[in-house]
Design a protein around this motif. Structure first.
Motif, mmCIF file in Angstrom:
data_model
loop_
_atom_site.group_PDB
_atom_site.id
_atom_site.type_symbol
_atom_site.label_atom_id
_atom_site.label_comp_id
_atom_site.label_asym_id
_atom_site.label_seq_id
_atom_site.Cartn_x
_atom_site.Cartn_y
_atom_site.Cartn_z
ATOM 1 N N ARG A 254 0.734 -1.243 -0.085
ATOM 2 C CA ARG A 254 0.124 0.043 -0.011
ATOM 3 C C ARG A 254 0.895 1.084 -0.038
ATOM 4 N NH1 ARG A 254 -2.467 4.036 3.185
ATOM 5 N NH2 ARG A 254 -0.850 2.938 4.801
ATOM 6 N N GLN A 255 1.761 1.019 0.585
ATOM 7 C CA GLN A 255 2.781 2.614 0.683
ATOM 8 C C GLN A 255 2.929 3.073 -0.242
ATOM 9 O OE1 GLN A 255 5.405 2.011 3.755
ATOM 10 N NE2 GLN A 255 4.298 1.245 5.433
ATOM 11 N N LYS A 256 3.914 1.182 -0.797
ATOM 12 C CA LYS A 256 4.869 1.445 -2.381
ATOM 13 C C LYS A 256 3.815 2.586 -3.438
ATOM 14 C CE LYS A 256 7.059 -1.087 -5.390
ATOM 15 N NZ LYS A 256 8.052 -2.498 -6.034
ATOM 16 N N GLU A 257 2.155 1.431 -3.606
ATOM 17 C CA GLU A 257 1.590 2.423 -4.487
ATOM 18 C C GLU A 257 0.802 3.867 -4.164
ATOM 19 O OE1 GLU A 257 -2.992 1.271 -6.166
ATOM 20 O OE2 GLU A 257 -2.440 0.263 -4.330
ATOM 21 N N THR A 258 0.938 4.124 -3.229
ATOM 22 C CA THR A 258 0.072 5.653 -2.594
ATOM 23 C C THR A 258 2.332 6.523 -2.654
ATOM 24 O OG1 THR A 258 -0.598 4.810 -0.826
ATOM 25 C CG2 THR A 258 0.617 7.894 -0.812
ATOM 26 N N ALA A 259 3.279 6.090 -2.725
ATOM 27 C CA ALA A 259 4.083 6.688 -3.076
ATOM 28 C C ALA A 259 3.792 6.776 -5.010
ATOM 29 C CB ALA A 259 5.713 6.228 -2.558
ATOM 30 N N GLU A 260 4.402 5.556 -5.566
ATOM 31 C CA GLU A 260 4.026 6.031 -6.886
ATOM 32 C C GLU A 260 3.069 6.772 -7.278
ATOM 33 O OE1 GLU A 260 3.452 1.626 -8.343
ATOM 34 O OE2 GLU A 260 5.690 1.791 -8.133
ATOM 35 N N LYS A 261 1.613 6.935 -6.254
ATOM 36 C CA LYS A 261 0.966 8.359 -6.885
ATOM 37 C C LYS A 261 1.139 9.263 -6.379
ATOM 38 C CE LYS A 261 -3.289 4.632 -6.001
ATOM 39 N NZ LYS A 261 -4.829 4.172 -5.837
ATOM 40 N N ARG A 262 1.980 9.640 -5.272
ATOM 41 C CA ARG A 262 2.350 11.159 -5.117
ATOM 42 C C ARG A 262 3.367 11.884 -5.962
ATOM 43 N NH1 ARG A 262 4.562 9.573 -0.960
ATOM 44 N NH2 ARG A 262 2.317 9.464 -0.107
ATOM 45 N N SER A 263 3.957 10.723 -6.863
ATOM 46 C CA SER A 263 4.850 11.173 -7.407
ATOM 47 C C SER A 263 4.423 11.247 -8.666
ATOM 48 C CB SER A 263 6.091 9.693 -7.382
ATOM 49 O OG SER A 263 6.046 8.622 -8.768
ATOM 50 N N ARG A 264 3.450 10.937 -8.977
ATOM 51 C CA ARG A 264 3.082 10.692 -10.833
ATOM 52 C C ARG A 264 2.182 12.195 -10.651
ATOM 53 N NH1 ARG A 264 1.812 5.211 -11.080
ATOM 54 N NH2 ARG A 264 -0.125 5.988 -9.713
ATOM 55 N N THR A 265 1.613 12.894 -8.905
ATOM 56 C CA THR A 265 0.849 13.622 -8.798
ATOM 57 C C THR A 265 1.799 14.575 -9.378
ATOM 58 O OG1 THR A 265 -0.892 12.575 -7.539
ATOM 59 C CG2 THR A 265 -0.325 15.235 -7.398
ATOM 60 N N LEU A 266 2.908 15.150 -8.575
ATOM 61 C CA LEU A 266 4.041 16.141 -8.348
ATOM 62 C C LEU A 266 4.451 15.921 -9.798
ATOM 63 C CD1 LEU A 266 5.781 15.411 -5.452
ATOM 64 C CD2 LEU A 266 4.326 17.036 -5.760
ATOM 65 N N MET A 267 4.770 14.866 -10.760
ATOM 66 C CA MET A 267 5.515 14.956 -12.407
ATOM 67 C C MET A 267 4.447 16.157 -12.669
ATOM 68 S SD MET A 267 6.804 11.683 -13.013
ATOM 69 C CE MET A 267 8.480 11.522 -12.246
ATOM 70 N N ARG A 268 2.986 16.228 -12.622
ATOM 71 C CA ARG A 268 1.886 16.699 -13.994
ATOM 72 C C ARG A 268 1.143 17.790 -13.388
ATOM 73 N NH1 ARG A 268 0.035 11.708 -14.182
ATOM 74 N NH2 ARG A 268 -1.500 11.283 -13.382
ATOM 75 N N GLY A 269 0.361 18.924 -13.772
ATOM 76 C CA GLY A 269 -0.126 19.749 -13.209
ATOM 77 C C GLY A 269 -1.289 19.190 -13.777
#
Length: 1278
Positions: A257-272
């Motif tokens: 779950r932590q791994k999936e959350t971290a990946e989502k957060r990184s993708r969110t920061l990459m795009r507006g």
């Protein structure tokens, strides 16, 4: 394959079996014969297994054979035949084809047969079939062993083989796509076995005392039953999960779950937040493109992480031989009811069957009663059942059979064997790697079990564990097995699962070893070192001068006279003249005893030398080599003096052993390896230093690359080992490598890095240390490109060494030495010498090794490669004969074919030196002779019972050109009168050597020239044995001597020959004391006690001696034997008297012949005609020279013979051999003249006065007296 494509005869045979109507099978009258015909067809099928494929396509087993055995069980012959046919049809495809075919056509046939086997397995998953098999097997096992027929045992074995074959069929991955907890075909088969009760019969066969012959079959069936299972799954079957297991599952779920959350957060920061229809263009700073500018990125930022310069390029194909090995382990969770049944089976099997079955299998493996690779089933059973026992209420007693040092040794030996086979049998390296992985897991489970025993509450179990650990840690093989496997890891042959088990096993072993060492102050372990005994080049021995010998003798003699020749008891009791542990028999160690006595005299230890002399006399009383039993002290002193001044042959000793160390240069000399075992105190930190090697660190880094797929325990094992190296040993520089830093960067940038806290902490530590180090070392970033060993790490941290510095400096070549080397090489490279380097080494002004000379010749460009100067092996230089060499050999043969020694003359004069055997073979192949006996040296033998002197004609024939050469040498010798003083000194030294050599000659004269007394005594013994009725054994002994003489003359080699009595009469004679006395008199050696059985003809007896002894054993006629003996004795006495009377006449005749020969020679030169006085002087000088030549060559012959017997008799015994020497002097003189040409260059003048003084001495050797007969006659005339 279509049914209608079946062979017509095969189709007719299948149709004659019967037919199935509903559920009832109606068999035909010829059903049994048809089944036998099918067996016969299978026996003659082709390589494509066409019959097997046609029967599989026709589904004969499903539609005919299985209904027959289930519905017609009472028909025993038909049932047996069907079982036999099904065993053949269900055998593995790998056995049918031998191996997986490489050819595409045969690969298709292989896969087709495999698909038919999978269909057979599905058909067997029926309760009715296994019920019939189990009932039949049960009925057969009810019979006592005495009541069973051979057919019953065959049927039991075939049923077990049928079950084995069906269980062996692999699963079809395309058909069976079931999830866990779902029943597969294999599960259905196991359930059918359980319902039918066959599993209980298997357990009975495993533990029954009378059924131990089926142990390998049972173990193989059980291993196939548990093929897809793991011990952990079976232990947990049917039980509620513990709180620990639930906590573990929750941690894994939280991690995901932590791994999936971290990946989502990184993708969110990459795009507006707002979606853009355009991907945009970006400049990536710091990343250069093909030119000088930065890369322009035309994709969206969310794809930036997948950017690479290789995008759009063709994927480089990796060769098959370089691809990483793939894991073949496939585990799945079976249906719950199957797991419960297997769990109960394991519990019963461990409690009742395991120890006995494993014992029987182990005994079969050790005694080699098993088939090839059956040990893999043993190692699988050890791994699986010991793991099950460890996880299920650990009980050491139920697995006690496999918890022992013997088991550790067995597994370690198999691991080593599998690794060696993986390197040698490269075509089947994958199979050997799989077997080695199985052995490694067995070794790992043994360690886990011992570790579990160490945690037990029972004191006895903990004590047993301590004993096992002390033995494991003591032996070097068990300690270093993980070091070896890690160093030799090859990812192309060994899969990632092997590396995982290897790293976890090494971690467990080190943890156990560390804990074991902490509880003890000092731990003693076994240590093995390879020692090399090298043979150094033979160096010329420094000879002791005559002055030193005289001085030593004066000191020794004065010491012995002062002590009154009395020795203390310590020397008398401790003197042992022979080496009992030597391979040389005691009877042949006389020379070594003489050498030891001489060494004592040279070291001026007189009492020790005298004690050794007396001890040697007691050991070897025969021959009076060390003096007679009643010898006087002064005679002992004289004998010691002779031994001191004699030049004894010495063996070259081996140099002291040189221990093998890492990094030593290769030794050029011949080396003999041996293993030295010793004990040393163990240091755990020193042992960890052995892991500080790039070949060991690299496998850990390979395993760490898959950190996200590894279990937390595996990552912990890797991190702990790297921590030992970087922190405990302070060698973090071993990890200063670019690939390692790239991996650390990946770990630190992982969104789920929080789950790998241990790895993250260690990576940060290593990186921090590197940047601190890079601040002081400007080459640190360059060092990242290379893996480093301990030496490179030390240089990085402590400072780099300059060129030429270090422990081993190479001496530089000066320009003068290079010029000298080039000049010598240019002079000798075309000289034809076999080894140019060996020729150059003694000529160089500075001492250099062969390696230095060869390497410098290559560096100077004088030779292309080191191989051009490789040392040639003896006997392999010349193999082929060139045309010129054949012509030279033919010419030499034509020149000397009428001589007495054809082969000897060819060997002396041939240009290309070859062995005697090769020259003989070449002469035979060229057709120059038809039999090799024609090349043997012709020997002149005189009449029996007469002296073998030369006639005048023989003398002229034997001398020939040699006399002319002697006269020419005399003229040269007359010009060397200025060197008289030097010759006098040489003559004195020569006299001393002659005195000792004459002392040795007594032993030779008794062995080479059989005396008349010995012949007389032998004939008396033969006569006495004839009266006892032993004429037959005497004749057998005579024939044996003659055969041995012929063999030695033909082969040219002397070896001890055993006398093997083949008849009862000869066996009785060998036990007769009188016959044994005859054997000893002849010179036949008695067998060594405890080592030999038969008497042996000594190798020191020559061909002439053997024939003379055989002639002396001629059986006499019983009537008048005594008279003949007396008559022959009187003849021998008369011959001796005639020899003495005719000696003077023979000498005068020879002088006259020489004088006439010289006159003819001088008449050919009228210009320089000498006077009569000069002629007489020349004749006298020539006669002296010839006699000196004879004496010298005869002495040389005696010295050569001394290498075999090496005895030195006393002065009293020397005079006894005079008579026997007189009879052979003429024959020796003829043999000497053959070799005069070789000795002319080395002759030295001998003062006649010294000869006359020696002649007057009573102890002068008989040989010298007779060889100087010419000079003696001159003195008498004067």
């Amino acid at each position: 394959m279509d049914l209608y494509m079946m062979n017509c005869e095969l189709l007719a045979t299948c149709s004659a079996l019967g037919y199935l109507e509903g559920d009832v099978y109606h068999k035909e009258p010829d059903c049994l014969e048809s089944v036998k015909d099918l067996i016969r067809y299978l026996r003659h099928e082709d390589d494509a297994r066409d019959i097997r494929q046609q029967l599989g396509a026709g589904q004969i087993l499903q539609n005919d054979l299985l209904p027959i055995i289930t519905q017609h069980t009472q028909d025993k012959p038909l049932f047996d035949a069907c079982i036999r046919l099904m065993v053949n049809l269900t055998q593995p495809a790998l056995l049918c084809f031998g191996k997986i075919p490489d050819d595409p056509a045969f690969r298709h046939h292989f896969l087709q047969v495999t698909s038919y086997l999978q269909a057979y397995k599905e058909a067997f998953a029926d309760e009715k079939v296994f019920t019939v098999l189990s009932e039949t097997l049960y009925n057969l096992l009810q019979l006592d062993w005495e009541q069973r027929d051979e057919e019953d045992n065959l049927l039991i074995e075939r049923i077990l083989l049928l079950v084995r074959n069906v269980l062996h069929v692999p699963a079809d991955p395309y058909e069976e796509k079931n999830v866990d907890d779902d029943a597969s075909v294999h599960d259905k088969l196991l359930w059918a076995i359980h319902i039918s009760g066959l599993d209980d019969l298997l357990k009975f066969l495993a533990c029954a005392q009378s059924e131990q012959q089926w142990s390998f079959h049972i173990l193989e069936i059980i291993s196939l039953m548990f093929r897809d299972q793991t011990a952990e799954l079976l232990v947990s079957a049917g039980q509620m999960r513990s709180a620990q297991e639930k906590q573990k599952d929750m941690q894994e779920l939280e991690l995901l779950r932590q791994k999936e959350t971290a990946e989502k957060r990184s993708r969110t920061l990459m795009r507006g937040t707002r979606h853009s229809r355009f991907r945009g263009s970006y400049v990536i700073e710091g990343l250069k493109s093909i030119g000088e500018n930065d890369v322009v990125y035309h994709q969206g930022l969310h794809n930036f992480k997948s950017y690479s310069h290789d995008l759009g390029k063709a994927v480089r194909r990796v060769p098959k031989r370089k691809q990483m090995a793939k894991d073949s382990d496939s585990h799945r969770r079976s249906a719950l009811n199957v797991r419960l049944f297997l769990r109960e089976f394991c519990i019963d099997f461990l409690e009742n069957c395991y120890n006995r079955l494993m014992y029987l299998v182990k005994e079969g493996l050790i005694r080699e009663r098993a088939q090839q690779h059956d040990e893999t089933y043993y190692m699988w059973a050890l791994t699986f059942f010991m793991a099950f026992n460890r996880l299920q209420n650990f009980k050491p007693d139920v697995v006690s059979e496999t918890i022992s040092i013997r088991t550790f040794h067995f597994i370690e030996k198999n691991i080593t064997n599998y690794y060696e086979m993986m390197l040698t049998d490269k075509s089947d390296a994958t199979s050997w790697s799989r077997r080695m992985h199985l052995a490694l897991k067995a070794y790992q489970e043994l360690l886990l079990t011992v570790n579990e025993m160490d945690r037990s509450k029972d004191e006895n179990i903990r004590h047993s564990s301590s004993v096992i650990k002390s033995n494991i840690f003591y032996l070097m093989e068990f300690r270093e097995i993980f070091l070896t496997l890690l160093r030799k890891y090859d990812e192309r042959l060994q899969p990632r699962s092997f590396l995982r088990d290897l790293v976890e096993s090494a971690h467990l072993f080190l943890r156990m070893l560390e804990r074991f060492c902490k509880g003890r102050n000092n731990l003693v372990v076994q240590k093995k070192r390879v020692k090399r005994k090298k043979r150094s080049q033979k160096k010329p021995e420094m000879e002791t001068s005559a002055e030193d010998l005289e001085q030593s003798w004066q000191i020794v003699s004065e010491e012995l006279r002062a002590s009154g020749f009395q020795l203390p008891e310590s020397l008398t009791e401790g003197a042992v003249p022979f080496d009992a542990a030597s391979d040389t028999p005691v009877n042949e160690q006389r020379t070594e005893a003489l050498v030891r006595i001489q060494d004592c005299l040279m070291s001026r230890a007189g009492p020790e030398a005298l004690s050794l002399l007396r001890a040697a006399r007691a050991v070897w009383p025969e021959g009076d080599t060390f003096g007679s039993v009643e010898v006087e002290p002064e005679e002992e002193l004289e004998l010691l003096k002779q031994i001191l001044f004699t030049k004894l042959p010495r063996t070259v000793p081996l140099d002291s052993a040189v221990e093998e160390e890492d990094g030593d240069e290769l030794v050029e000399e011949e080396e003999l390896e041996s293993v030295a075992v010793s004990e040393t105190e163990f240091n755990f930190l020193d042992f960890i230093k052995r892991f500080a090697h790039p070949n060991i660190v690299r496998p850990y880094v390979i395993l760490l690359r898959s950190y996200s797929q590894n279990s937390p325990h595996t990552n912990h094992c890797v991190t702990r080992m790297l921590h030992r190296l970087a922190v405990d040993l302070k060698m973090e520089a071993l990890l200063y490598q670019l690939s390692v830093f790239s991996l650390f960067n990946k770990i630190l940038g992982d969104p789920a890095a929080a789950a790998y806290q241990e790895l993250v902490k260690f990576a940060k530590y290593v990186l921090n240390r590197f940047f601190v180090f890079a601040a002081t070392n400007n080459k640190a970033f360059v060092e990242l490109l290379f893996w480093k060993n301990v030496g490179a790490v030390r240089e990085m941290t402590e400072g780099y060494t300059k060129d030429g510095e270090g422990s081993k400096k190479k001496s530089k070549w000066t320009p003068e030495e290079e010029a000298e080397l080039q000049r010598l090489y240019e002079e000798h490279k075309d000289s034809g010498v076999p080894d140019v380097v060996e020729t150059l080494l003694p000529l160089l002004s500075s001492s250099r090794t062969r390696r230095e000379v060869v390497s410098h010749l290559v560096s100077m460009g004088l030779v292309d490669s080191v191989k051009d100067l490789k040392k040639e092996k003896k006997g392999t230089r010349i193999v082929l004969w060139t045309e010129e060499q054949e012509q030279e050999l033919q010419g030499l043969f034509e020149d000397f074919q009428d001589s007495d020694d054809v082969l000897g003359n060819i060997l002396k004069r041939i240009t290309a030196k070859r062995s005697r055997a090769r020259i003989v073979d070449k002469i035979l192949s060229m057709g120059l002779v038809s039999d090799r006996k024609e090349l043997y040296k012709k020997r002149q033998r005189g009449a029996h019972g007469k002296s073998t002197g030369m006639t005048e004609e023989q003398f002229f024939d034997m001398t020939g050109e040699m006399q002319e050469k002697d006269i020419e040498d005399e003229e040269d010798d007359d010009e060397d009168d200025d060197d008289k003083s030097d010759q006098d000194e040489d003559e004195q030294h020569y006299e001393k050597q002659q005195t000792v050599r004459s002392a040795k000659k007594h032993q030779k004269s008794t062995s080479r020239d059989i005396s008349s007394e010995k012949i007389h005594s032998l004939r008396k013994m033969v006569q006495a044995l004839q009266l006892e009725g032993l004429s037959g054994p005497v004749l057998w002994l005579q024939n044996s001597l003659n055969r041995t003489a012929d063999d030695r003359e033909e082969d040219g080699v002397s070896h001890p020959v055993a006398l093997v009595p083949l008849t009862e009469e000869n066996e009785d004679a060998m036990e007769n004391r009188s016959f044994q006395k005859l054997l000893r008199a002849v010179g036949i050696r008695a067998p060594s006690e405890g080592q030999e059985t038969f008497w042996r003809i000594s190798s020191s007896l020559s061909v002439n001696q053997l024939r003379t002894l055989a002639a002396s054993l001629e059986p006499l006629e019983e009537t008048g034997a005594e008279g003949d003996s007396e008559e022959k004795d009187s003849r021998s006495v008369e011959d001796d008297e005639n020899e003495n009377d005719n000696q003077e006449m023979r000498a005068q005749a020879l002088r006259a012949l020489l004088l006439s020969r010289q006159r003819k020679h001088t008449s050919a030169k009228p210009k320089d005609s000498p006077s009569q006085e000069d002629i007489s002087d020349s004749v006298e000088s020539s006669e002296q020279k010839i006699s000196k030549k004879r004496s010298r060559v005869l002495d040389d012959d005696e010295d050569k013979d001394d290498e075999d017997q090496k005895d030195s008799p006393s002065q009293e015994d020397i005079s006894d051999s005079v008579e026997s020497s007189e009879q052979k002097i003429s024959k020796k003189r003829s043999r000497v003249l053959d070799d005069d040409d070789e000795d002319d260059d080395d002759q030295k003048d001998v003062d006649p006065s010294s000869r006359s003084s020696e002649r007057d001495s009573p102890a002068a050797p008989a040989k010298r007296r007779y060889t100087r007969v010419l000079s003696d006659e001159e003195e008498e005339d004067n």
